[in-house]
Design a protein around this motif. Structure first.
Motif, PDB file in Angstrom:
ATOM      1  N   UNK A 188       0.873  -1.171   0.000  1.00  0.00           N
ATOM      2  CA  UNK A 188       0.000   0.000   0.000  1.00  0.00           C
ATOM      3  C   UNK A 188       0.908   1.218   0.000  1.00  0.00           C
ATOM      4  N   UNK A 189       0.710   2.076  -0.992  1.00  0.00           N
ATOM      5  CA  UNK A 189       1.625   3.186  -1.235  1.00  0.00           C
ATOM      6  C   UNK A 189       0.860   4.492  -1.450  1.00  0.00           C
ATOM      7  N   UNK A 225      -3.361   7.747  -2.554  1.00  0.00           N
ATOM      8  CA  UNK A 225      -3.340   6.482  -1.835  1.00  0.00           C
ATOM      9  C   UNK A 225      -3.771   5.340  -2.762  1.00  0.00           C
ATOM     10  N   UNK A 226      -2.920   4.303  -2.907  1.00  0.00           N
ATOM     11  CA  UNK A 226      -3.264   3.161  -3.741  1.00  0.00           C
ATOM     12  C   UNK A 226      -2.490   1.917  -3.356  1.00  0.00           C
ATOM     13  N   UNK A 256       5.893   6.251  -2.176  1.00  0.00           N
ATOM     14  CA  UNK A 256       6.309   6.066  -0.780  1.00  0.00           C
ATOM     15  C   UNK A 256       5.335   5.085  -0.162  1.00  0.00           C
ATOM     16  N   UNK A 257       5.781   4.370   0.868  1.00  0.00           N
ATOM     17  CA  UNK A 257       4.868   3.486   1.584  1.00  0.00           C
ATOM     18  C   UNK A 257       3.819   4.340   2.277  1.00  0.00           C
ATOM     19  N   UNK A 258       2.566   3.903   2.210  1.00  0.00           N
ATOM     20  CA  UNK A 258       1.505   4.655   2.871  1.00  0.00           C
ATOM     21  C   UNK A 258       1.597   4.445   4.379  1.00  0.00           C
ATOM     22  N   UNK A 291       1.862   4.684  11.566  1.00  0.00           N
ATOM     23  CA  UNK A 291       1.653   3.251  11.389  1.00  0.00           C
ATOM     24  C   UNK A 291       1.786   2.952   9.906  1.00  0.00           C
ATOM     25  N   UNK A 292       2.690   2.027   9.571  1.00  0.00           N
ATOM     26  CA  UNK A 292       2.873   1.629   8.172  1.00  0.00           C
ATOM     27  C   UNK A 292       1.861   0.568   7.817  1.00  0.00           C
ATOM     28  N   UNK A 293       1.294   0.678   6.625  1.00  0.00           N
ATOM     29  CA  UNK A 293       0.284  -0.281   6.163  1.00  0.00           C
ATOM     30  C   UNK A 293       0.863  -1.190   5.100  1.00  0.00           C
TER      31      UNK A 293
END
Length: 174
Positions: free
Chosen positions: A118-119, A129-130, A159-161, A170-172
């Motif tokens: 998810x980025x 966001x996608x 970038x990581x979302x 919090x990284x998803x």
């Protein structure tokens, strides 16, 4: 009773995983953030858009002032007024504002991005966001559930979302 063997192809598994991730992304983008941080004049922030066609996008802005407990006046870094003569200033709710996430280099995995990560993609003056749906050469295909677009991008605009909460970022990642 005879057993029926159902064969699931790689493409069917991929489509199923993309559907699960799409549902998760739509759920996240439809929620307003909790107010977990007070911002001051001069703070750089990201503002989430909840307007049709822009859901799931974040725009960099600077806090100009706090109106009350639930509203700020911000000045966007990339969005212009209708006549394009100056940077847009707007009143936004506190729930639409979050700090700037950590820089991509601080959150990149050693192997880069992978399918189903998810980025956020930097495009059209903001972060969108996608989910990575595939890779071709040096480009990653990103699927946007809110628009159902699937577009290729180079890694330098990804970038990581991450989601902001009172405990921090919090990284998803998938």
């Amino acid at each position: 009773m005879a057993r029926i063997r159902v064969r699931v192809t790689k493409e069917q598994r991929h489509q199923s995983r993309m559907a699960e991730i799409s549902t998760s992304i739509k759920s996240i983008t439809s929620k307003k953030q909790n107010i977990t941080k007070e911002f001051e004049k001069g703070d750089e922030v990201e503002v989430a858009s909840h307007e049709d066609g822009f859901v799931g996008s974040y725009y960099t802005a600077t806090i100009l002032s706090k109106l009350d407990a639930n509203h700020y006046i911000v000045k966007y870094k990339t969005m212009l007024t209708d006549d394009e003569s100056e940077l847009l200033e707007e009143v936004v709710t506190a729930g639409e504002v979050r700090p700037i996430p950590p820089h991509q280099d601080e959150t990149m995995s050693e192997k880069g991005f992978r399918v189903y990560d998810i980025v956020d993609v930097y495009a059209n003056d903001g972060w969108w966001f996608g989910c990575i749906s595939g890779k071709s050469g040096e480009e990653y295909y990103v699927y946007f559930p809110t628009t159902e677009d699937n577009i290729a991008y180079p890694s330098h605009v990804l970038r990581f979302h991450q989601e902001w909460c009172k405990c921090g970022w919090i990284s998803l990642m998938s």
